[in-house]
Motif scaffolding. Structure first.
Motif, mmCIF file in Angstrom:
data_model
loop_
_atom_site.group_PDB
_atom_site.id
_atom_site.type_symbol
_atom_site.label_atom_id
_atom_site.label_comp_id
_atom_site.label_asym_id
_atom_site.label_seq_id
_atom_site.Cartn_x
_atom_site.Cartn_y
_atom_site.Cartn_z
ATOM 1 N N LEU A 97 34.934 35.543 32.217
ATOM 2 C CA LEU A 97 34.431 36.100 30.978
ATOM 3 C C LEU A 97 33.489 37.584 31.321
ATOM 4 O O LEU A 97 33.798 38.611 30.579
ATOM 5 C CB LEU A 97 33.099 35.255 30.314
ATOM 6 N N PHE A 98 32.709 37.642 32.455
ATOM 7 C CA PHE A 98 31.731 38.778 32.402
ATOM 8 C C PHE A 98 32.354 39.785 33.710
ATOM 9 O O PHE A 98 31.833 40.719 33.689
ATOM 10 C CB PHE A 98 30.420 38.355 32.787
ATOM 11 N N GLY A 99 33.273 39.109 34.507
ATOM 12 C CA GLY A 99 33.693 39.864 35.645
ATOM 13 C C GLY A 99 32.803 39.826 36.689
ATOM 14 O O GLY A 99 31.690 39.167 36.773
ATOM 15 N N HIS A 100 32.882 40.450 37.844
ATOM 16 C CA HIS A 100 32.182 40.366 39.015
ATOM 17 C C HIS A 100 32.536 41.617 40.113
ATOM 18 O O HIS A 100 33.413 42.083 39.868
ATOM 19 C CB HIS A 100 32.312 38.975 39.987
ATOM 20 N N GLU A 101 31.208 41.869 40.800
ATOM 21 C CA GLU A 101 31.400 43.165 41.675
ATOM 22 C C GLU A 101 31.948 42.631 43.072
ATOM 23 O O GLU A 101 31.979 41.433 43.558
ATOM 24 C CB GLU A 101 29.741 43.538 42.012
ATOM 25 N N LYS A 102 32.436 43.828 43.635
ATOM 26 C CA LYS A 102 32.784 43.470 45.187
ATOM 27 C C LYS A 102 31.698 42.978 45.948
ATOM 28 O O LYS A 102 30.530 43.090 45.944
ATOM 29 C CB LYS A 102 33.584 44.697 45.687
ATOM 30 N N GLY A 103 32.022 41.786 46.652
ATOM 31 C CA GLY A 103 31.003 41.058 47.529
ATOM 32 C C GLY A 103 30.123 40.109 46.744
ATOM 33 O O GLY A 103 29.095 39.571 47.481
ATOM 34 N N ALA A 104 30.491 39.894 45.401
ATOM 35 C CA ALA A 104 29.371 39.019 44.743
ATOM 36 C C ALA A 104 29.377 37.600 45.150
ATOM 37 O O ALA A 104 28.363 36.830 45.321
ATOM 38 C CB ALA A 104 29.869 39.004 43.210
ATOM 39 N N PHE A 105 30.536 37.196 45.746
ATOM 40 C CA PHE A 105 30.545 35.871 46.365
ATOM 41 C C PHE A 105 31.745 35.984 47.435
ATOM 42 O O PHE A 105 32.268 36.947 47.521
ATOM 43 C CB PHE A 105 31.011 34.522 45.146
ATOM 44 N N THR A 106 31.892 34.818 48.037
ATOM 45 C CA THR A 106 33.028 34.799 49.259
ATOM 46 C C THR A 106 34.256 35.615 48.800
ATOM 47 O O THR A 106 34.871 36.254 49.912
ATOM 48 C CB THR A 106 33.081 33.247 49.562
ATOM 49 N N ASP A 107 34.982 34.964 47.780
ATOM 50 C CA ASP A 107 36.349 35.462 47.627
ATOM 51 C C ASP A 107 36.409 36.742 46.801
ATOM 52 O O ASP A 107 37.593 37.374 46.461
ATOM 53 C CB ASP A 107 37.194 34.514 47.055
ATOM 54 N N ALA A 108 35.293 37.485 46.495
ATOM 55 C CA ALA A 108 35.170 38.572 45.655
ATOM 56 C C ALA A 108 35.363 39.792 46.600
ATOM 57 O O ALA A 108 34.550 40.442 47.010
ATOM 58 C CB ALA A 108 33.799 38.673 44.824
ATOM 59 N N TRP A 109 36.836 40.271 46.797
ATOM 60 C CA TRP A 109 36.964 41.337 47.680
ATOM 61 C C TRP A 109 37.150 42.443 46.937
ATOM 62 O O TRP A 109 37.349 43.589 47.580
ATOM 63 C CB TRP A 109 38.198 40.963 48.590
ATOM 64 N N ARG A 110 37.203 42.462 45.613
ATOM 65 C CA ARG A 110 37.420 43.797 45.022
ATOM 66 C C ARG A 110 36.638 43.336 43.565
ATOM 67 O O ARG A 110 36.360 42.277 43.076
ATOM 68 C CB ARG A 110 38.728 44.158 44.517
ATOM 69 N N ARG A 111 36.044 44.456 42.658
ATOM 70 C CA ARG A 111 35.636 44.382 41.418
ATOM 71 C C ARG A 111 36.719 43.803 40.366
ATOM 72 O O ARG A 111 37.840 44.135 40.408
ATOM 73 C CB ARG A 111 35.226 45.626 40.894
#
Length: 182
Positions: free
Chosen positions: A106-120
């Motif tokens: 819904l809101f998106g995530h920033e790079k590095g926000a959690f383990t698999d968040a390798w990009r915005r």
């Protein structure tokens, strides 16, 4: 008369179709796209009248009905008839996304926000900016997520998971459910 001439029947039918189309009584396949809601019963005429009243407004809409009754078609019709029709229509099925991913979707995530968040990742709310966000099966949204959604609806801002900057969004929210929310 029998035996009939196939080419003569085709020409006659073509002329009849052309005349009927000129009179506005026959819809071609391309014309049918203008109104996805089929039928001419009194109920459908009432539905079209209600949609015509609500489509130009900016107010959020909740569509209730049984599964398979065309709630998304109603939402798309509202969008198509609205002032936001040239802007995005973003649909998300709240019941089909795992509970641990719904906030990121819904809101998106920033790079590095959690383990698999390798990009915005830009979420559905932000992708719908200036357009319409359709939240299907809103009754299946987990309770903790409803708090975040309420805040977004009140403030018209979001913060991506792992982010700190509030992002203003201008969208119209249309939600649908087959549950009794009371």
């Amino acid at each position: 008369t029998l035996p009939f001439d196939v080419s003569r029947v085709q020409v006659t039918l073509g002329r009849a179709f052309g005349m009927a189309r000129l009179r506005g009584r026959v819809l071609t396949h391309a014309d049918r796209r203008v109104d996805e809601l089929l039928g001419d019963s009194q109920s459908m005429r009432n539905m079209r009248k209600i949609l015509g009243k609500f489509a130009p407004t900016q107010s959020p809409i909740l569509i209730r009905g049984e599964s398979g009754t065309g709630k998304e078609l109603v939402a798309r019709t509202l969008h198509r008839q609205s002032l936001r029709s040239s802007m995005p229509f973003v649909a998300i099925n709240c019941g089909a996304i795992p509970e641990n991913l719904i906030q990121s979707e819904l809101f998106g995530h920033e790079k590095g926000a959690f383990t698999d968040a390798w990009r915005r990742h830009i979420g559905c709310v932000e992708r719908a900016h200036h357009g319409v966000l359709f939240l299907d099966e809103i009754g299946d949204l987990p309770l903790p997520m409803q708090v975040n959604l309420l805040r977004f609806l009140q403030e018209r801002t979001i913060v991506r998971v792992g982010g700190v900057e509030p992002i203003e969004v201008d969208i119209r929210v249309i939600a649908a459910t087959n549950r009794v929310l009371d």
